[in-house]
Design a protein around this motif. Structure first.
Motif, PDB file in Angstrom:
ATOM      1  N   CYS A 228       0.831  -1.212   0.000  1.00  0.00           N
ATOM      2  CA  CYS A 228       0.000   0.000   0.000  1.00  0.00           C
ATOM      3  C   CYS A 228       0.860   1.254   0.000  1.00  0.00           C
ATOM      4  O   CYS A 228       0.588   2.208  -0.735  1.00  0.00           O
ATOM      5  N   MET A 229       1.891   1.255   0.819  1.00  0.00           N
ATOM      6  CA  MET A 229       2.735   2.434   0.917  1.00  0.00           C
ATOM      7  C   MET A 229       3.526   2.639  -0.370  1.00  0.00           C
ATOM      8  O   MET A 229       3.636   3.763  -0.882  1.00  0.00           O
ATOM      9  N   SER A 230       4.072   1.570  -0.914  1.00  0.00           N
ATOM     10  CA  SER A 230       4.890   1.673  -2.113  1.00  0.00           C
ATOM     11  C   SER A 230       4.079   2.104  -3.327  1.00  0.00           C
ATOM     12  O   SER A 230       4.560   2.864  -4.177  1.00  0.00           O
ATOM     13  N   ALA A 231       2.831   1.633  -3.414  1.00  0.00           N
ATOM     14  CA  ALA A 231       1.984   1.934  -4.572  1.00  0.00           C
ATOM     15  C   ALA A 231       1.265   3.266  -4.464  1.00  0.00           C
ATOM     16  O   ALA A 231       0.573   3.676  -5.399  1.00  0.00           O
ATOM     17  N   GLY A 232       1.397   3.949  -3.322  1.00  0.00           N
ATOM     18  CA  GLY A 232       0.734   5.231  -3.169  1.00  0.00           C
ATOM     19  C   GLY A 232      -0.746   5.129  -2.862  1.00  0.00           C
ATOM     20  O   GLY A 232      -1.491   6.094  -3.064  1.00  0.00           O
ATOM     21  N   ILE A 233      -1.188   3.975  -2.375  1.00  0.00           N
ATOM     22  CA  ILE A 233      -2.592   3.826  -1.989  1.00  0.00           C
ATOM     23  C   ILE A 233      -2.919   4.776  -0.837  1.00  0.00           C
ATOM     24  O   ILE A 233      -4.019   5.314  -0.739  1.00  0.00           O
ATOM     25  N   LEU A 234      -1.952   4.960   0.032  1.00  0.00           N
ATOM     26  CA  LEU A 234      -2.093   5.872   1.161  1.00  0.00           C
ATOM     27  C   LEU A 234      -1.399   7.193   0.854  1.00  0.00           C
ATOM     28  O   LEU A 234      -0.465   7.237   0.050  1.00  0.00           O
ATOM     29  N   PRO A 235      -1.828   8.268   1.505  1.00  0.00           N
ATOM     30  CA  PRO A 235      -1.017   9.491   1.409  1.00  0.00           C
ATOM     31  C   PRO A 235       0.332   9.255   2.074  1.00  0.00           C
ATOM     32  O   PRO A 235       0.485   8.362   2.909  1.00  0.00           O
ATOM     33  N   ASP A 236       1.313  10.035   1.695  1.00  0.00           N
ATOM     34  CA  ASP A 236       2.637   9.945   2.304  1.00  0.00           C
ATOM     35  C   ASP A 236       2.511  10.131   3.814  1.00  0.00           C
ATOM     36  O   ASP A 236       1.949  11.117   4.286  1.00  0.00           O
ATOM     37  N   LEU A 237       3.024   9.156   4.580  1.00  0.00           N
ATOM     38  CA  LEU A 237       2.916   9.225   6.037  1.00  0.00           C
ATOM     39  C   LEU A 237       4.061  10.029   6.672  1.00  0.00           C
ATOM     40  O   LEU A 237       3.971  10.403   7.843  1.00  0.00           O
TER      41      LEU A 237
END
Length: 363
Positions: A314-323
């Protein structure tokens, strides 16, 4: 291999913190030696420092703390074939026994014999060098930094909470608490398609940050002149005019008794409240009969399981905003004690404080 000094942040049994050099533990069979590059400070670290315990987890002696970590492999122990020196990894801090009925059933997060980094007597990650089983290390893709890797642990907590709450497209949710876990929960809930998403807190600046960070959510500042029912009523108005539109999912991310009570009254009849936050050992004032008569499920989570690959994806694919914007402060390892002191100081606002070690360690 020769090693540089190994500064470590330790909590003592008499509720003190100390920054001392620790021995370097060579990797055993199935383990690798890591250079820990980043560790986030967690609220549980503060609980252990100030109270010496979380439930049955008790500090009986000095112990290195820290568990939200990422680093680079320096050396591989016997039998390690899927990692090699130079690999960048995120640390899954809990190592279960793999022999009990819970581990056999795949519920290894409930294992009573788990060796969890940073929980006495198991050394944590706020040190330069740490040996850890290769099975519980996860390679970082090239587009994720060590800071990203350290955020995977709180993201895993949130993912477990969302799983238990069964969030889905178009289902409204309230997030209680705009600390790091609450903010990550709001971001993940929005990414899951939950709507509306409302985050609450007693602290106005945190809510202002939440609105800037996630402009497509709503905020509610807890009114200290109202009781739990009064605040719950006000929160419900953000979802609509009647019981049908009231939120049926609440993620309680503080562990504070008054917040849990507010969460209980906020959820609509037949809804679900998932307690994610860490609180007191005994809480007396939960509205038992309200929960019972409304058939509101009060649920809990204990850490996470099988979340790291999905969190990385999820983090790598940009599913989430940058944390990473949640990281308000960074401290070098040699000043790790200052990082913990900042987190505990309500007079100096912070969100996520992270300890980094940029020392050049030869592989």
């Amino acid at each position: 291999m020769s090693y540089l000094p190994n500064p470590s942040l330790q909590i003592t049994a008499d509720h003190k913190i100390k920054l001392v050099e620790a021995p370097v533990q060579e990797p055993g069979k199935g383990e690798v030696l890591l250079h820990i590059k980043a560790t986030g400070v967690c609220g549980s670290d503060l609980h252990f420092w100030k109270t010496g315990r979380i439930g049955d987890l008790i500090f009986h002696g000095d112990c290195i703390i820290g568990h939200e970590a990422a680093g680079v492999v320096l050396k591989c122990g016997e039998g390690v074939t899927d990692l090699q020196p130079g690999d960048r990894v995120a640390v899954e801090p809990g190592v279960p026994c793999e022999n009990c009925f819970l581990c056999d059933d795949g519920r290894y997060n409930l294992c009573e014999d788990v060796a969890f980094a940073g929980v006495y007597p198991y050394a944590g990650t706020i040190q330069r060098y740490k040996s850890h089983p290769a099975k519980y290390l996860h390679k970082l893709p090239s587009n994720l930094s060590y800071l990203d890797g350290a955020l995977l642990e709180p993201l895993s907590v949130v993912m477990r909470g969302i799983q238990v709450a069964q969030l889905e497209l178009g289902r409204g949710v309230v997030i209680c608490g705009a600390g790091p876990i609450g903010l990550i929960a709001a971001a993940a809930a929005r990414a899951s398609g939950a709507h509306p998403v409302v985050i609450t807190d007693i602290d106005a600046p945190r809510l202002e940050f939440a609105k800037e960070y996630l402009p497509n959510i709503q905020t509610y500042q807890i009114n200290t002149s109202l009781d739990a029912q009064g605040n719950a009523k006000a929160i419900r108005t953000l979802f609509g005019p009647d019981e049908y539109t009231a939120p049926d999912r609440v993620l309680e991310c503080t562990g504070v008794e008054s917040s849990i009570c507010t969460a209980a009254y906020t959820a609509r009849r037949g809804g679900v409240v998932v307690v994610v936050g860490v609180g007191k050992e005994i809480i007396n004032n939960v509205p038992f009969m309200h929960l019972s008569l409304a058939e509101i499920d009060l649920k809990f989570i204990n850490r996470y399981r099988d979340t790291w690959p999905r969190a990385i994806a999820c983090m790598s694919a940009g599913i989430l905003p940058d944390l990473k914007p949640l990281i308000s402060h960074t401290f070098p390892l040699e000043r790790a004690n200052e990082a913990l002191e900042l987190c505990a100081d309500r007079g100096r606002p912070s969100i996520k404080v992270t300890i980094v070690d940029e020392t050049d360690v030869t592989v």
